[in-house]
Design a protein around this motif. Structure first.
Motif, PDB file in Angstrom:
ATOM      1  N   ILE A  16       1.014  -1.162   0.004  1.00  0.00           N
ATOM      2  CA  ILE A  16      -0.123   0.035   0.047  1.00  0.00           C
ATOM      3  C   ILE A  16       1.045   1.190  -0.044  1.00  0.00           C
ATOM      4  N   VAL A  17       1.997   1.212   0.797  1.00  0.00           N
ATOM      5  CA  VAL A  17       2.809   2.478   0.687  1.00  0.00           C
ATOM      6  C   VAL A  17       3.470   2.653  -0.470  1.00  0.00           C
ATOM      7  N   HIS A  18       4.272   1.660  -0.993  1.00  0.00           N
ATOM      8  CA  HIS A  18       5.165   1.494  -1.864  1.00  0.00           C
ATOM      9  C   HIS A  18       5.005   1.373  -3.336  1.00  0.00           C
ATOM     10  N   GLU A  19       3.988   0.743  -3.428  1.00  0.00           N
ATOM     11  CA  GLU A  19       3.202   0.273  -4.778  1.00  0.00           C
ATOM     12  C   GLU A  19       2.001   1.160  -5.031  1.00  0.00           C
ATOM     13  N   LYS A  20       1.106   1.223  -3.951  1.00  0.00           N
ATOM     14  CA  LYS A  20      -0.067   2.098  -4.349  1.00  0.00           C
ATOM     15  C   LYS A  20       0.166   3.532  -3.873  1.00  0.00           C
ATOM     16  N   LYS A  21       1.356   3.864  -3.349  1.00  0.00           N
ATOM     17  CA  LYS A  21       1.781   5.440  -3.070  1.00  0.00           C
ATOM     18  C   LYS A  21       0.533   5.881  -2.181  1.00  0.00           C
ATOM     19  N   LEU A  22       0.271   5.281  -1.113  1.00  0.00           N
ATOM     20  CA  LEU A  22      -0.684   5.621  -0.300  1.00  0.00           C
ATOM     21  C   LEU A  22      -0.171   5.790   1.185  1.00  0.00           C
ATOM     22  N   GLY A  23       0.949   6.058   1.358  1.00  0.00           N
ATOM     23  CA  GLY A  23       1.773   6.233   2.603  1.00  0.00           C
ATOM     24  C   GLY A  23       1.288   7.242   3.540  1.00  0.00           C
ATOM     25  N   ASP A  24       0.724   8.290   3.042  1.00  0.00           N
ATOM     26  CA  ASP A  24       0.236   9.318   3.823  1.00  0.00           C
ATOM     27  C   ASP A  24      -1.250   9.441   4.056  1.00  0.00           C
ATOM     28  N   LYS A  25      -1.776   8.538   3.540  1.00  0.00           N
ATOM     29  CA  LYS A  25      -3.385   8.138   3.945  1.00  0.00           C
ATOM     30  C   LYS A  25      -3.455   7.649   5.090  1.00  0.00           C
ATOM     31  N   VAL A  26      -4.586   8.244   6.036  1.00  0.00           N
ATOM     32  CA  VAL A  26      -4.862   7.776   7.229  1.00  0.00           C
ATOM     33  C   VAL A  26      -5.290   6.331   7.181  1.00  0.00           C
ATOM     34  N   ALA A  27      -4.485   5.251   7.843  1.00  0.00           N
ATOM     35  CA  ALA A  27      -4.956   4.173   8.227  1.00  0.00           C
ATOM     36  C   ALA A  27      -6.066   3.900   9.286  1.00  0.00           C
ATOM     37  N   PRO A  35     -14.552  11.028  24.691  1.00  0.00           N
ATOM     38  CA  PRO A  35     -14.297  11.305  23.246  1.00  0.00           C
ATOM     39  C   PRO A  35     -13.239  12.365  22.932  1.00  0.00           C
ATOM     40  N   GLU A  36     -12.554  12.912  23.897  1.00  0.00           N
ATOM     41  CA  GLU A  36     -11.214  13.791  23.828  1.00  0.00           C
ATOM     42  C   GLU A  36     -10.055  13.170  23.518  1.00  0.00           C
ATOM     43  N   GLU A  37     -10.023  11.631  23.881  1.00  0.00           N
ATOM     44  CA  GLU A  37      -9.181  10.994  23.521  1.00  0.00           C
ATOM     45  C   GLU A  37      -8.932  10.526  22.240  1.00  0.00           C
ATOM     46  N   THR A  38      -8.061  11.212  21.386  1.00  0.00           N
ATOM     47  CA  THR A  38      -8.029  10.484  19.905  1.00  0.00           C
ATOM     48  C   THR A  38      -6.472  10.729  19.200  1.00  0.00           C
ATOM     49  N   THR A  39      -6.210  10.194  18.273  1.00  0.00           N
ATOM     50  CA  THR A  39      -5.191  10.277  17.553  1.00  0.00           C
ATOM     51  C   THR A  39      -5.422   9.563  16.092  1.00  0.00           C
ATOM     52  N   GLN A  40      -4.390   9.502  15.398  1.00  0.00           N
ATOM     53  CA  GLN A  40      -4.675   8.959  14.154  1.00  0.00           C
ATOM     54  C   GLN A  40      -3.195   8.455  13.379  1.00  0.00           C
ATOM     55  N   ILE A  41      -3.251   7.574  12.723  1.00  0.00           N
ATOM     56  CA  ILE A  41      -1.909   7.002  12.007  1.00  0.00           C
ATOM     57  C   ILE A  41      -2.133   6.694  10.798  1.00  0.00           C
ATOM     58  N   THR A  42      -1.075   7.139   9.828  1.00  0.00           N
ATOM     59  CA  THR A  42      -1.084   7.053   8.303  1.00  0.00           C
ATOM     60  C   THR A  42      -0.533   5.467   8.012  1.00  0.00           C
ATOM     61  N   TYR A  43      -0.568   4.878   6.916  1.00  0.00           N
ATOM     62  CA  TYR A  43       0.142   3.762   6.356  1.00  0.00           C
ATOM     63  C   TYR A  43       1.462   3.729   6.812  1.00  0.00           C
ATOM     64  N   ARG A  44       2.156   4.778   6.391  1.00  0.00           N
ATOM     65  CA  ARG A  44       3.738   4.807   6.369  1.00  0.00           C
ATOM     66  C   ARG A  44       3.959   4.766   7.826  1.00  0.00           C
ATOM     67  N   GLU A  45       3.366   5.498   8.689  1.00  0.00           N
ATOM     68  CA  GLU A  45       3.664   5.555  10.210  1.00  0.00           C
ATOM     69  C   GLU A  45       3.654   4.006  10.778  1.00  0.00           C
ATOM     70  N   LEU A  46       2.256   3.490  10.292  1.00  0.00           N
ATOM     71  CA  LEU A  46       1.968   2.105  10.639  1.00  0.00           C
ATOM     72  C   LEU A  46       3.318   1.106  10.219  1.00  0.00           C
ATOM     73  N   LEU A  47       3.496   1.126   9.249  1.00  0.00           N
ATOM     74  CA  LEU A  47       4.714   0.478   8.575  1.00  0.00           C
ATOM     75  C   LEU A  47       5.872   0.497   9.619  1.00  0.00           C
ATOM     76  N   SER A 170       6.937   9.874  14.809  1.00  0.00           N
ATOM     77  CA  SER A 170       5.868  10.025  14.178  1.00  0.00           C
ATOM     78  C   SER A 170       5.093  11.300  14.364  1.00  0.00           C
ATOM     79  N   GLN A 171       4.623  11.853  13.128  1.00  0.00           N
ATOM     80  CA  GLN A 171       3.949  13.155  13.312  1.00  0.00           C
ATOM     81  C   GLN A 171       2.499  13.070  13.638  1.00  0.00           C
ATOM     82  N   SER A 172       1.971  11.833  13.849  1.00  0.00           N
ATOM     83  CA  SER A 172       0.592  11.922  14.221  1.00  0.00           C
ATOM     84  C   SER A 172       0.259  12.500  15.533  1.00  0.00           C
ATOM     85  N   PRO A 173      -0.924  13.238  15.767  1.00  0.00           N
ATOM     86  CA  PRO A 173      -0.965  14.183  16.870  1.00  0.00           C
ATOM     87  C   PRO A 173      -1.225  13.180  18.252  1.00  0.00           C
ATOM     88  N   PRO A 174      -0.597  13.648  19.465  1.00  0.00           N
ATOM     89  CA  PRO A 174      -0.547  12.736  20.316  1.00  0.00           C
ATOM     90  C   PRO A 174      -1.927  12.417  20.748  1.00  0.00           C
TER      91      PRO A 174
END
Length: 587
Positions: A16-27, A35-47, A170-174
């Motif tokens: 997904i990251v290297h062939e589909k070029k979706l590394g910056d997409k949120v996984a 409700p205030e406990e939130t974060t996110q992670i991209t495919y590249r960060e997950l890899l 990682s650049q994901s929000p804490p």
């Protein structure tokens, strides 16, 4: 597909990251208990994190074919842990965090897991669950039985202030969370903090290439014998099946935000929280909380927050939320929703209509999924049939045993360590067919309606429970001589447990005893198995050969006096006694 070589982690991340070029997409968008406990992670960060944790596991001696137990709430590290196992060709055995220490111990022992991954603690609504304490208890039980687990890796979940997505660069929000001082015990030389091990790990790790028929994971389900059975799925067929069903059953498009509310501890969560969506490069919601906290509109608030397009939940959750009326739903827009799904248990018409009319505003199709066939019309390559008791196929409108006539890619391959049990359970009753264990009705339009279990199993809130397992937990109490467990209709859970207990001489049935029995079941199996009804049973209806007649007990539980043929009952007076005692049932 034996002979083909692949790795499922490579396919859901590297590809997904290297062939589909979706590394910056949120996984994943992660939504915590609050409700205030939130974060996110991209495919590249997950890899990156999966590679790091794969290196952690390698350093701890984990190799292809080893088994790793995972006992965690719905946090991002759970996804990282399972994918890291898959990257190394090690089998993950995920144990639902609602199970007891005894259940965890049993599963670790059955598959000889050498390593456990867990969490300090988590909140489920307002309830604090000290998971590390339960894990410690399970590992002590393992040691007592001669099987010491050499390593326990612990995620600092409630004790952390800001870990972004796991302390990686990682650049994901804490995760926004006040730090909670969680007191946990620590076993030097066995326990290791996840974040400390991750700091020392490299962020590149070559995947272990596997045969398509190599095992991917073990997932324990209750067995009708009372001993949980470890269902084994393999790499290639499972990967193909979850990727394809996710794409077509939910009509996936690149811009979708998908949300499956199932816990990853169940097969639906394995398939439609982790592997299926990631294989398609989808963005998903990962939810740690419960539908009623902090209020009963939580699910619809999350739908609007992340603009969820495809929403997949269980009939139990729908029935629960129906009780609170339409307003908690309709006060939220839900305009993003396009497809709704239900899974895990049969859905009743009232719940289906409310889901369609209120939640979906009469504009969203509903897919009613059953994991072995996927939809009420069979999925590609699935060939169902309905058989009568004699094993004859029924045509047209019919009701009987649901079976499959040919294998499909996602079929389970064996029961871990007991292939004979696999063959006996799924193939012996009707030779030449795969027997699902469910009853089924086909209507005049060709739709299949799953009517419920036909063996000694219960479906409580979508969780399969073995009557034998619950009965075994009951009779371990010194006051109980014999026990029988049947299902009873429940307005929210679909089914609940109705227990009949015959006491030993010298013991009296009382509210105190009832609470002791419920506590024993919670400790032996977990809170999900807590009975709603426990009835005093001076005797149980049996055939002359001594077999308990559960059909009769189900009728008694529902106060239905139409018992049918009673000619095989050894002592009919027992039935009259049970109806009398039913009125005195302590709930």
């Amino acid at each position: 597909m034996k002979g083909a070589t692949t790795n499922i982690c490579y396919n859901v991340l590297d590809r997904i990251v290297h062939e589909k070029k979706l590394g910056d997409k949120v996984a994943f968008y992660w939504e915590g208990n609050e409700p205030e406990e939130t974060t996110q992670i991209t495919y590249r960060e997950l890899l990156v994190q999966v590679c790091q944790f794969s290196n952690v596991l390698r350093k701890q001696g984990i190799r292809k074919g080893d088994r790793v137990a995972i006992y965690m709430p719905m946090i991002l590290e759970l996804v990282v842990a399972m994918l890291a196992c898959a990257r190394l060709g090690a089998l993950h055995s995920i144990v639902f965090a609602g199970f007891s220490a005894e259940s965890l111990c049993e599963r670790i022992l059955d598959s000889s897991c050498s390593l456990l991954i867990t969490t300090d603690a988590f909140y489920r609504g307002e309830k604090l669950v000290n998971l590390k304490e339960l894990a410690d208890e399970a590992l002590e039980k393992c040691r007592e039985k001669g099987f010491p687990v050499i390593c326990c890796i612990v995620v600092k979940h409630l004790g952390r202030e800001e870990l972004g997505t796991g302390d990686s660069p990682s650049q994901s929000p804490p995760i926004k969370r006040p730090c909670r001082d969680i007191q946990i015990s620590w076993n030097q030389g066995v326990d290791f903090w996840w974040h400390e091990l991750m700091k020392e790990a490299g962020d590149e790790c070559e995947p272990e290439w596997c045969d398509a028929e190599d095992p991917l994971f073990i997932l324990y389900t209750s067995g009708s014998t009372g001993k949980p059975k470890g269902v084994v799925h393999t790499v290639g067929g499972y990967m193909l099946y979850v990727a394809t069903t996710f794409k077509y059953v939910f009509d996936f498009h690149a811009e979708d935000v998908f949300w499956c509310t199932a816990d990853i501890g169940w097969i639906t969560g394995h398939s439609y929280v982790t592997y299926g969506p990631l294989a398609n490069g989808a963005t998903s919601v990962l939810f740690e909380g419960i539908p009623t906290y902090p209020d009963v509109s939580r699910l619809w608030s999350i739908v609007d927050k992340y603009k969820v397009t495809k929403f997949y939940t269980a009939p139990t959750a729908i029935r629960l939320l129906m009780k609170f009326g339409d307003e908690p739903v309709t006060k939220h827009s839900r305009a993003s929703l396009q497809v709704l799904g239900t899974v895990g248990e049969p859905i009743n018409p009232e719940a289906w209509l409310w889901y369609h009319q209120v939640v979906g505003a009469q504009r969203c199709p509903i897919v009613d999924t059953f994991w072995q066939t996927e939809t009420t019309f069979p999925f590609f390559g699935v060939a169902p049939a309905i058989l009568n008791e004699s094993g004859e196929e029924l045509e047209g409108e019919a009701e009987g045993y649901l079976v499959f006539k040919q294998p499909w890619p996602g079929i389970m391959r064996t029961v871990y360590g007991n292939h004979e049990r696999f063959e006996t359970t799924y193939f012996k009753k009707f030779p030449g067919y795969y027997v699902t264990g469910d009853g089924c009705r086909r209507d005049q339009d060709g739709y299949y309606w799953i009517t419920g279990r036909i063996d000694d199993m219960l479906n409580v809130s979508g969780h399969l429970l073995s009557t034998a397992e619950v009965e075994s937990a009951l009779v371990e109490h010194e006051a109980v001589a014999e026990a029988a467990v049947v299902s009873h209709p429940h307005p929210v859970k679909g089914e609940c447990l109705y227990c009949f207990v015959t006491l030993c001489d010298g013991h009296t049935f009382s509210p105190t005893l009832t609470e002791e029995l419920k506590k024993q079941i919670r400790e032996k199996i977990g809170p999900i198995a807590t009975p709603d009804y426990i009835q005093n049973a001076p005797g149980l209806p049996k055939t002359r050969s001594g077999k308990i007649m559960r059909r009769v007990l189900r009728k008694i539980a529902q106060n239905d006096h139409d018992l049918g043929d009673m000619s095989t009952v050894a002592d009919p007076s027992v039935i009259r006694q049970l109806f009398t005692h039913r009125c005195l049932t302590i709930q």
